[in-house]
Scaffold this motif. Structure first.
Motif, PDB file in Angstrom:
ATOM      1  N   ALA A  58       0.948  -1.174   0.151  1.00 17.94           N
ATOM      2  CA  ALA A  58       0.523  -0.023  -0.068  1.00 17.94           C
ATOM      3  C   ALA A  58       0.864   1.144  -0.336  1.00 17.94           C
ATOM      4  CB  ALA A  58      -0.822   0.094   1.012  1.00 17.94           C
ATOM      5  N   TRP A  59       1.771   1.144   0.950  1.00 21.39           N
ATOM      6  CA  TRP A  59       2.786   2.024   1.071  1.00 21.39           C
ATOM      7  C   TRP A  59       3.910   2.544   0.119  1.00 21.39           C
ATOM      8  CZ3 TRP A  59       6.276   0.850   5.971  1.00 21.39           C
ATOM      9  CH2 TRP A  59       5.252   0.280   6.939  1.00 21.39           C
ATOM     10  N   ILE A  60       3.411   1.843  -1.238  1.00 21.31           N
ATOM     11  CA  ILE A  60       5.324   1.605  -2.758  1.00 21.31           C
ATOM     12  C   ILE A  60       3.296   2.444  -3.577  1.00 21.31           C
ATOM     13  CG2 ILE A  60       4.812   0.291  -4.884  1.00 21.31           C
ATOM     14  CD1 ILE A  60       7.563   0.763  -2.418  1.00 21.31           C
ATOM     15  N   ASP A  61       1.736   2.086  -3.557  1.00 16.94           N
ATOM     16  CA  ASP A  61       0.658   2.165  -4.041  1.00 16.94           C
ATOM     17  C   ASP A  61       1.025   3.703  -3.906  1.00 16.94           C
ATOM     18  OD1 ASP A  61       0.698  -0.281  -5.445  1.00 16.94           O
ATOM     19  OD2 ASP A  61      -1.087  -0.622  -3.832  1.00 16.94           O
ATOM     20  N   ASP A  62       1.024   4.056  -3.044  1.00 15.91           N
ATOM     21  CA  ASP A  62       0.559   5.954  -2.469  1.00 15.91           C
ATOM     22  C   ASP A  62       1.835   6.474  -3.651  1.00 15.91           C
ATOM     23  OD1 ASP A  62      -0.289   7.960  -1.567  1.00 15.91           O
ATOM     24  OD2 ASP A  62       0.077   7.615   0.444  1.00 15.91           O
ATOM     25  N   LEU A  63       3.626   5.623  -3.109  1.00 20.03           N
ATOM     26  CA  LEU A  63       4.326   6.532  -3.611  1.00 20.03           C
ATOM     27  C   LEU A  63       4.293   6.856  -4.807  1.00 20.03           C
ATOM     28  CD1 LEU A  63       7.424   7.469  -3.496  1.00 20.03           C
ATOM     29  CD2 LEU A  63       7.795   5.544  -4.001  1.00 20.03           C
ATOM     30  N   GLN A  64       3.630   5.352  -5.861  1.00 19.53           N
ATOM     31  CA  GLN A  64       4.032   5.728  -6.857  1.00 19.53           C
ATOM     32  C   GLN A  64       2.751   6.697  -7.706  1.00 19.53           C
ATOM     33  OE1 GLN A  64       5.813   4.499  -9.258  1.00 19.53           O
ATOM     34  NE2 GLN A  64       7.160   2.436  -7.921  1.00 19.53           N
ATOM     35  N   GLY A  65       1.013   6.946  -6.842  1.00 20.05           N
ATOM     36  CA  GLY A  65       0.344   7.209  -6.781  1.00 20.05           C
ATOM     37  C   GLY A  65       0.975   8.949  -7.411  1.00 20.05           C
ATOM     38  N   ARG A  66       1.438   9.675  -6.160  1.00 14.87           N
ATOM     39  CA  ARG A  66       2.169  10.557  -5.334  1.00 14.87           C
ATOM     40  C   ARG A  66       3.124  10.808  -6.247  1.00 14.87           C
ATOM     41  NH1 ARG A  66       2.633  11.487   0.563  1.00 14.87           N
ATOM     42  NH2 ARG A  66       1.039  11.006   1.663  1.00 14.87           N
ATOM     43  N   LEU A  67       3.928  10.225  -7.330  1.00 13.63           N
ATOM     44  CA  LEU A  67       5.175  10.283  -8.076  1.00 13.63           C
ATOM     45  C   LEU A  67       4.144  10.783  -9.137  1.00 13.63           C
ATOM     46  CD1 LEU A  67       7.970   7.219  -7.464  1.00 13.63           C
ATOM     47  CD2 LEU A  67       7.501  10.243  -6.665  1.00 13.63           C
ATOM     48  N   ALA A  68       3.801  10.299 -10.036  1.00 15.07           N
ATOM     49  CA  ALA A  68       3.177  10.204 -11.028  1.00 15.07           C
ATOM     50  C   ALA A  68       2.360  11.514 -11.340  1.00 15.07           C
ATOM     51  CB  ALA A  68       1.616   9.545 -10.800  1.00 15.07           C
ATOM     52  N   LYS A  69       2.048  12.563  -9.774  1.00 17.68           N
ATOM     53  CA  LYS A  69       1.459  13.794 -10.103  1.00 17.68           C
ATOM     54  C   LYS A  69       2.336  14.902  -9.944  1.00 17.68           C
ATOM     55  CE  LYS A  69      -2.489  12.708  -7.252  1.00 17.68           C
ATOM     56  NZ  LYS A  69      -3.588  12.828  -5.886  1.00 17.68           N
ATOM     57  N   ARG A  70       3.975  14.338  -9.377  1.00 15.02           N
ATOM     58  CA  ARG A  70       4.872  15.167 -10.061  1.00 15.02           C
ATOM     59  C   ARG A  70       6.013  15.639 -11.160  1.00 15.02           C
ATOM     60  NH1 ARG A  70       7.494  16.374  -3.538  1.00 15.02           N
ATOM     61  NH2 ARG A  70       5.519  16.445  -2.550  1.00 15.02           N
ATOM     62  N   SER A  71       5.344  16.277 -11.988  1.00 18.85           N
ATOM     63  CA  SER A  71       6.657  15.988 -13.271  1.00 18.85           C
ATOM     64  C   SER A  71       8.097  15.652 -13.359  1.00 18.85           C
ATOM     65  CB  SER A  71       6.162  16.871 -14.452  1.00 18.85           C
ATOM     66  OG  SER A  71       7.035  17.980 -13.493  1.00 18.85           O
ATOM     67  N   SER A  72       8.471  16.267 -11.926  1.00 17.81           N
ATOM     68  CA  SER A  72      10.074  16.138 -11.767  1.00 17.81           C
ATOM     69  C   SER A  72      10.574  15.211 -11.219  1.00 17.81           C
ATOM     70  CB  SER A  72      10.618  17.281 -10.448  1.00 17.81           C
ATOM     71  OG  SER A  72       9.541  16.723  -9.535  1.00 17.81           O
ATOM     72  N   LEU A  73       9.283  14.014 -11.097  1.00 16.64           N
ATOM     73  CA  LEU A  73      10.193  12.792 -10.368  1.00 16.64           C
ATOM     74  C   LEU A  73       8.859  11.487 -11.009  1.00 16.64           C
ATOM     75  CD1 LEU A  73       9.578  13.475  -6.784  1.00 16.64           C
ATOM     76  CD2 LEU A  73      11.499  12.812  -7.877  1.00 16.64           C
ATOM     77  N   ARG A  74       8.104  11.947 -12.296  1.00 16.70           N
ATOM     78  CA  ARG A  74       7.529  10.679 -13.116  1.00 16.70           C
ATOM     79  C   ARG A  74       8.848  10.016 -13.772  1.00 16.70           C
ATOM     80  NH1 ARG A  74       3.813  14.589 -16.193  1.00 16.70           N
ATOM     81  NH2 ARG A  74       3.020  14.522 -13.673  1.00 16.70           N
ATOM     82  N   GLY A  75       8.454   8.819 -13.531  1.00 18.92           N
ATOM     83  CA  GLY A  75       9.399   8.321 -14.287  1.00 18.92           C
ATOM     84  C   GLY A  75      10.775   7.367 -13.462  1.00 18.92           C
ATOM     85  N   HIS A  76      10.918   7.871 -12.545  1.00 24.48           N
ATOM     86  CA  HIS A  76      12.076   7.204 -11.204  1.00 24.48           C
ATOM     87  C   HIS A  76      11.986   6.426 -11.585  1.00 24.48           C
ATOM     88  CE1 HIS A  76      15.004   8.181  -8.623  1.00 24.48           C
ATOM     89  NE2 HIS A  76      14.555   8.651  -7.661  1.00 24.48           N
ATOM     90  N   PRO A  77      13.565   5.699 -11.969  1.00 22.36           N
ATOM     91  CA  PRO A  77      13.140   4.082 -11.884  1.00 22.36           C
ATOM     92  C   PRO A  77      13.634   3.502 -10.642  1.00 22.36           C
ATOM     93  CG  PRO A  77      14.802   4.798 -13.861  1.00 22.36           C
ATOM     94  CD  PRO A  77      13.997   6.067 -12.947  1.00 22.36           C
ATOM     95  N   GLY A  78      14.329   4.839  -9.515  1.00 20.70           N
ATOM     96  CA  GLY A  78      14.731   4.104  -8.270  1.00 20.70           C
ATOM     97  C   GLY A  78      13.967   4.842  -7.698  1.00 20.70           C
ATOM     98  N   ALA A  79      13.066   5.188  -7.127  1.00 29.48           N
ATOM     99  CA  ALA A  79      12.073   5.815  -6.547  1.00 29.48           C
ATOM    100  C   ALA A  79      11.429   4.524  -5.778  1.00 29.48           C
ATOM    101  CB  ALA A  79      10.648   6.675  -6.872  1.00 29.48           C
ATOM    102  N   ALA A  80      11.445   3.805  -5.911  1.00 31.64           N
ATOM    103  CA  ALA A  80      10.048   2.675  -4.815  1.00 31.64           C
ATOM    104  C   ALA A  80      11.623   2.050  -4.396  1.00 31.64           C
ATOM    105  CB  ALA A  80       9.955   1.703  -6.272  1.00 31.64           C
ATOM    106  N   GLU A  81      12.750   1.572  -4.670  1.00 31.68           N
ATOM    107  CA  GLU A  81      13.910   1.455  -4.369  1.00 31.68           C
ATOM    108  C   GLU A  81      14.304   1.882  -3.635  1.00 31.68           C
ATOM    109  OE1 GLU A  81      18.119  -0.149  -4.713  1.00 31.68           O
ATOM    110  OE2 GLU A  81      17.039  -0.876  -6.864  1.00 31.68           O
ATOM    111  N   ILE A  82      14.242   3.575  -3.447  1.00 35.75           N
ATOM    112  CA  ILE A  82      14.902   4.168  -2.173  1.00 35.75           C
ATOM    113  C   ILE A  82      13.757   4.376  -1.198  1.00 35.75           C
ATOM    114  CG2 ILE A  82      15.054   6.609  -1.974  1.00 35.75           C
ATOM    115  CD1 ILE A  82      16.700   6.746  -4.868  1.00 35.75           C
ATOM    116  N   ALA A  83      13.284   3.989  -2.216  1.00 33.51           N
ATOM    117  CA  ALA A  83      11.308   4.378  -0.566  1.00 33.51           C
ATOM    118  C   ALA A  83      11.175   3.455   0.235  1.00 33.51           C
ATOM    119  CB  ALA A  83      10.165   4.810  -1.178  1.00 33.51           C
ATOM    120  N   ASP A  84      11.736   2.639  -0.963  1.00 33.77           N
ATOM    121  CA  ASP A  84      11.619   0.762   0.375  1.00 33.77           C
ATOM    122  C   ASP A  84      12.572   0.981   1.229  1.00 33.77           C
ATOM    123  OD1 ASP A  84      10.142  -2.355   0.379  1.00 33.77           O
ATOM    124  OD2 ASP A  84      12.088  -2.510  -0.692  1.00 33.77           O
TER     125      ASP A  84
END
Length: 93
Positions: A58-84
């Motif tokens: 659920a945290w990863i889903d929330d993170l992905q949803g928030r990233l999708a709303k931020r053009s500067s982070l959209r598509g950041h492939p390492g974001a989920a790994e960093i958050a995890d």
């Protein structure tokens, strides 16, 4: 690595200092601490504080949803790994 979890409060500045050191060692999948890592860590801390007993998925889903709303982070492939990794302390998830 969520530090300072007394009553689910996170010391974001301490988190950022920890992850900046990791970034400087080259252990994070990012090119910019300020524009990638720091923003993801802030999001990860907020997600944890809002739902400290939630499921990691659920945290990863929330993170992905928030990233999708931020053009500067959209598509950041390492974001989920960093958050995890931020959420990976024993007892955090």
């Amino acid at each position: 690595m969520i530090h300072g979890r007394s009553e689910h409060v996170v010391d974001v500045e301490r988190e950022l200092a920890h992850w900046k050191a990791a970034f400087n060692l080259g252990t994070l999948p990012a090119m910019s601490f300020r524009y990638e890592v720091a923003r993801v860590i802030r999001l990860a801390c907020d997600i944890y504080v809002r739902d400290p007993h939630g499921a990691r998925s659920a945290w990863i889903d929330d993170l992905q949803g928030r990233l999708a709303k931020r053009s500067s982070l959209r598509g950041h492939p390492g974001a989920a790994e960093i958050a995890d990794r931020c959420w990976s302390l024993p007892g955090c998830a």
